[in-house]
Enzyme design. Structure first.
Site, PDB file in Angstrom:
ATOM      1  N   SER A 139      -1.588   2.305  -4.264  1.00  0.00           N
ATOM      2  CA  SER A 139      -2.738   2.999  -3.688  1.00  0.00           C
ATOM      3  C   SER A 139      -3.820   3.290  -4.739  1.00  0.00           C
ATOM      4  CB  SER A 139      -2.250   4.318  -3.080  1.00  0.00           C
ATOM      5  OG  SER A 139      -3.320   5.191  -2.876  1.00  0.00           O
TER       6      SER A 139
ATOM      7  N   ASP B  55      -8.881   9.830   9.066  1.00  0.00           N
ATOM      8  CA  ASP B  55      -7.912   8.965   9.747  1.00  0.00           C
ATOM      9  C   ASP B  55      -6.490   9.021   9.191  1.00  0.00           C
ATOM     10  OD1 ASP B  55      -8.548   7.856   7.295  1.00  0.00           O
ATOM     11  OD2 ASP B  55      -8.403   5.796   7.988  1.00  0.00           O
ATOM     12  N   HIS B  56      -6.324   9.554   7.984  1.00  0.00           N
ATOM     13  CA  HIS B  56      -4.998   9.454   7.382  1.00  0.00           C
ATOM     14  C   HIS B  56      -4.096  10.618   7.786  1.00  0.00           C
ATOM     15  CE1 HIS B  56      -6.347   6.115   5.000  1.00  0.00           C
ATOM     16  NE2 HIS B  56      -5.302   6.149   4.203  1.00  0.00           N
TER      17      HIS B  56
ATOM     18  N   ASP C 208     -10.102   2.911  -1.224  1.00  0.00           N
ATOM     19  CA  ASP C 208      -8.764   2.650  -0.706  1.00  0.00           C
ATOM     20  C   ASP C 208      -8.397   1.227  -1.108  1.00  0.00           C
ATOM     21  OD1 ASP C 208      -6.670   3.665   1.566  1.00  0.00           O
ATOM     22  OD2 ASP C 208      -6.868   1.487   1.537  1.00  0.00           O
TER      23      ASP C 208
ATOM     24  N   ARG D 205      -5.496   5.906  -5.049  1.00  0.00           N
ATOM     25  CA  ARG D 205      -5.752   7.348  -5.169  1.00  0.00           C
ATOM     26  C   ARG D 205      -5.995   7.764  -6.627  1.00  0.00           C
ATOM     27  NH1 ARG D 205       0.244   8.492  -3.009  1.00  0.00           N
ATOM     28  NH2 ARG D 205      -0.570   6.935  -1.595  1.00  0.00           N
TER      29      ARG D 205
ATOM     30  N   ARG E 117       3.542  -1.361   2.313  1.00  0.00           N
ATOM     31  CA  ARG E 117       4.208  -0.921   1.085  1.00  0.00           C
ATOM     32  C   ARG E 117       5.599  -0.391   1.379  1.00  0.00           C
ATOM     33  NH1 ARG E 117      -1.320   1.351  -1.403  1.00  0.00           N
ATOM     34  NH2 ARG E 117      -1.836  -0.623  -2.402  1.00  0.00           N
TER      35      ARG E 117
HETATM   36 FE1  F3S Z   1      -3.641   3.942   6.258  1.00  0.00          FE
HETATM   37 FE2  F3S Z   1      -1.421   2.834   5.426  1.00  0.00          FE
HETATM   38 FE3  F3S Z   1      -3.518   1.411   5.849  1.00  0.00          FE
HETATM   39  S1  F3S Z   1      -2.211   4.780   4.747  1.00  0.00           S
HETATM   40  S2  F3S Z   1      -5.263   2.712   5.425  1.00  0.00           S
HETATM   41  S3  F3S Z   1      -2.376   2.505   7.397  1.00  0.00           S
HETATM   42  S4  F3S Z   1      -2.173   1.270   4.088  1.00  0.00           S
END
Ligand code: F3S
Length: 655
Positions: free
Chosen positions: A541, A65-66, A120, A543, A380
């Protein structure tokens, strides 16, 4: 004894008996895991190395999805690997186009009372339906998938008593921005925020997700709402009312702290660059020319959010100097908006619709112009998060973002709509969503799964594993950072950088690239080194590449004034020793490239206090290791993968 909601759910998931005293380690049975494409390859590479043939939790879901911008072969390689590895190990796949992980997960898999771990930081999104959802690093997800309980420092539970009702033109974004204004990006360390009270009962699930999702920006362990009639309505609309259970705090229960917010008193707020807690009112903020507006994302991409933005834009047009895009959070929301005419309103107003994906939120497309002012409904606004370090990102609600798109400067919905702003109050979530799970790939039965071949394109490099620390560490300071370093600073976001995340030897060259482009080469040349960090090191994040890349470059320890929870866990998992200055003033005495020495390191680590000598300046200082017994053991044996395999071997689970 009367219990608050958070303690109830945690108690129901305890894998070992515990008094659940804040600050003490607890162990939790995990019901669900969630991963997404730009962090997950490391997770599944680790799971492969562990040697089990199937995920051991009730439900594991892998979201693609990203990064759907296939710039070259790398991301498609990743997606094909992730799809095949999921088939092999009994994991659901949410295919590109289904929507953003958190929105899809709460809609199609979430249920009150469950405990979910996500790779996440915005996993707490699911707290909106009375679920305990905690963001962690990728190695923690691989661990949970083995059925080994999650270890967590018992948080304090803070009651957030909401009263009143949001005024038209105000959004749940105002609630979380107000929380950030009062409590800062560090205020939530070691805390769960439990939102209750008559004001909470007025908020639909789509409002609540904005608050729980962005609780991550407070540094909180998670945030949660009761599973009440609003949650029942949501579950029914999702065709899953049978999975609804009413859950809330007991009458007369206690909390570790309390915050009061009167929703009726809130007005449209804005978080100014470059931290989400830099909050003021739109009324008071210095007016600037807006270059870009982004509506949507996981924080504010719900049906109601987009419909309200469309109503603000109705009959108007996006200002000629503004680029306005919209990232709706899921396919079912998109379809409902289409049916109800809101998509047409957006298009007529000149809004450009993007893929149903994260995209611009993590700098995958739509970077602002040089020095551009971007207004976003995402969570963010760190420097460089939008893909351009010169840009100034401001965070607002969808109603305010739409108003900014019309006027070309910071504005509220009321300023654009006048008295008609009251019409926004009538917009509610639908009674039924157009459910369509055709983009979900279900796990194969175990016998069929065993036959699946994992597809590994050239972008999938082996997972590097750290060495155990020796008794003597002598090395230079490869980097000294300022306060509030984000994982975006350490591992930059963008379509290009995100697509490198499956290949650590390649990606590590770009470690700290935007903060200090000379770092990677310097660290590599030094061979081993220590990073000196300020306050709140590693916020943002989840990550884990922000730990793996420095580890690959030879970083052995990070000594900081304080450290964000998820990043500290990632450092432990990947064998970097996280240390905290006993006296923060010592930070000022050390410079980059100083020679540091730690004698009897392993023995000192066992005492949780280490003496470090700065040979360049000729002084010694003390640093604490705020680690549990297990975490210490993980570092001493060379990271979580080695530790976990030892444990599973001893348990007879693997050979
Ligand atoms: Fe995607 Fe941004 Fe949310 S990267 S999971 S929409 S914080």
């Amino acid at each position: 004894m009367a219990q608050n909601l958070s303690r109830k759910i945690l108690a129901a998931h305890l894998a070992k008996p515990s008094e659940m005293i804040p600050g003490e380690e607890i162990y939790l049975k995990v019901d669900q895991t969630l991963t997404h494409d730009i962090n997950a390859v490391m997770t599944y590479l680790a799971f492969e190395q562990i040697g089990l043939d199937r995920t051991q939790v009730e439900t594991s879901v892998s979201y693609l999805d990203h990064n759907l911008l296939y710039l070259d072969h790398k991301t498609p390689d990743d997606h094909i690997y992730l799809q095949s590895v999921a088939k092999k190990y009994g994991v659901y796949v949410s295919r590109p186009g289904n929507g953003i992980c958190h929105a899809v997960h709460v809609a199609r898999f979430g249920a009150p009372g469950k405990l979910s771990m996500g790779g996440d930081s915005h996993t707490p999104h699911g707290g909106s339906i009375g679920m305990m959802c905690i963001g962690v690093g990728g190695m923690d997800i691989a661990t949970a998938m083995t059925g080994v309980p999650m270890r967590l420092k018992m948080p304090q539970i803070i009651k957030v008593n909401l009263t009143g009702k949001l005024r038209p033109g105000c959004n749940a974004k105002e609630v979380i921005l107000e929380m950030l204004r009062r409590n800062t990006v560090k205020g939530g360390f070691g805390k769960i925020y439990e939102y209750v009270g008559p004001g909470a009962a007025t908020l639909e699930v789509s409002d609540r997700v904005t608050i729980t999702n962005m609780g991550a920006e407070l540094g909180a362990t998670t945030s949660i709402f009761p599973a009440d009639e609003m949650v029942r309505k949501f579950m029914k609309a999702e065709g899953r009312e049978d999975q609804f259970v009413e859950l809330g705090p007991d009458e007369g229960c206690t909390y570790d702290g309390e915050i009061e917010i009167n929703l009726s008193e809130l007005e449209p707020l804005i978080a100014c660059p470059h931290q989400p807690d830099n909050v003021t009112t739109i009324r008071e903020v210095e007016k600037k020319k807006v270059q870009q507006v982004l509506i949507g994302g996981c924080t504010n991409g719900s049906y109601k959010d987009i419909a309200k933005a469309a109503m603000v834009l109705k009959g108007c047009h996006v200002h000629e100097d503004v680029s306005c895009t919209c990232a709706i959070s899921s396919k079912q929301i998109y379809k409902q908006l289409l049916r109800d005419g809101y998509i047409e309103m957006l298009i007529d107003a000149g809004v450009r619709l993007l893929e149903l994906a994260c995209g611009p939120c993590c700098a995958i497309g739509q970077s602002p112009a040089t020095d551009g002012v971007a207004v976003r409904t995402t969570n963010r606004n760190f420097k460089g998060r939008a893909g351009n370090p010169t840009a100034k990102v401001y965070l607002v609600s969808p109603e305010s973002a739409a108003a900014c798109a019309v006027t070309g400067t910071f504005s509220t919905a009321e300023e654009v709509m006048g008295d008609e702003v009251r019409e926004l109050e009538a917009i509610e979530e639908p009674d039924f969503y157009p459910i369509d799970d055709s983009q979900l790939i279900r796990p194969l039965p175990p016998e069929e799964a065993k036959k699946v071949e994992i597809v590994r394109g050239p972008n999938i490099a082996p997972l590097p594993v750290p060495d155990a620390p020796g008794q003597h560490l002598e090395c230079k300071v490869s980097l000294k950072t300022v306060d509030n370093i984000t994982t975006d600073d350490i591992t930059p976001a963008s379509a290009e950088f995100s697509s490198m995340r499956s290949n650590i030897p390649f990606m590590s060259q770009y470690c700290y690239h935007r903060y200090d482009p000379t770092f990677a080469a310097r660290a590599k040349e030094l061979g081993k080194s220590i990073i000196i960090g300020g306050d709140n090191y590693g916020q943002g994040s989840s990550r884990e590449h922000a730990a793996i890349n420095p580890m690959y470059l030879g970083v052995k320890a990070v000594i900081a004034k304080s450290m964000a929870r998820i990043h500290k866990g990632n450092l432990v998992n990947h064998g970097i020793i996280p240390m905290i200055f006993e006296d923060p003033a010592d930070y000022d005495r050390i410079d980059q490239m100083d020679d540091l020495e730690i004698e009897n390191l392993r023995d000192q680590m066992a005492e949780r206090e280490v003496t470090v000598t700065d040979r360049t300046k000729g002084f010694s200082f003390r640093a604490r290791l705020e680690l549990s017994d297990d975490e210490l053991e993980v570092i001493l044996c060379g990271g979580q993968l080695r530790y976990l395999k030892n444990e599973l071997r001893q348990m007879g689970v693997i050979e």
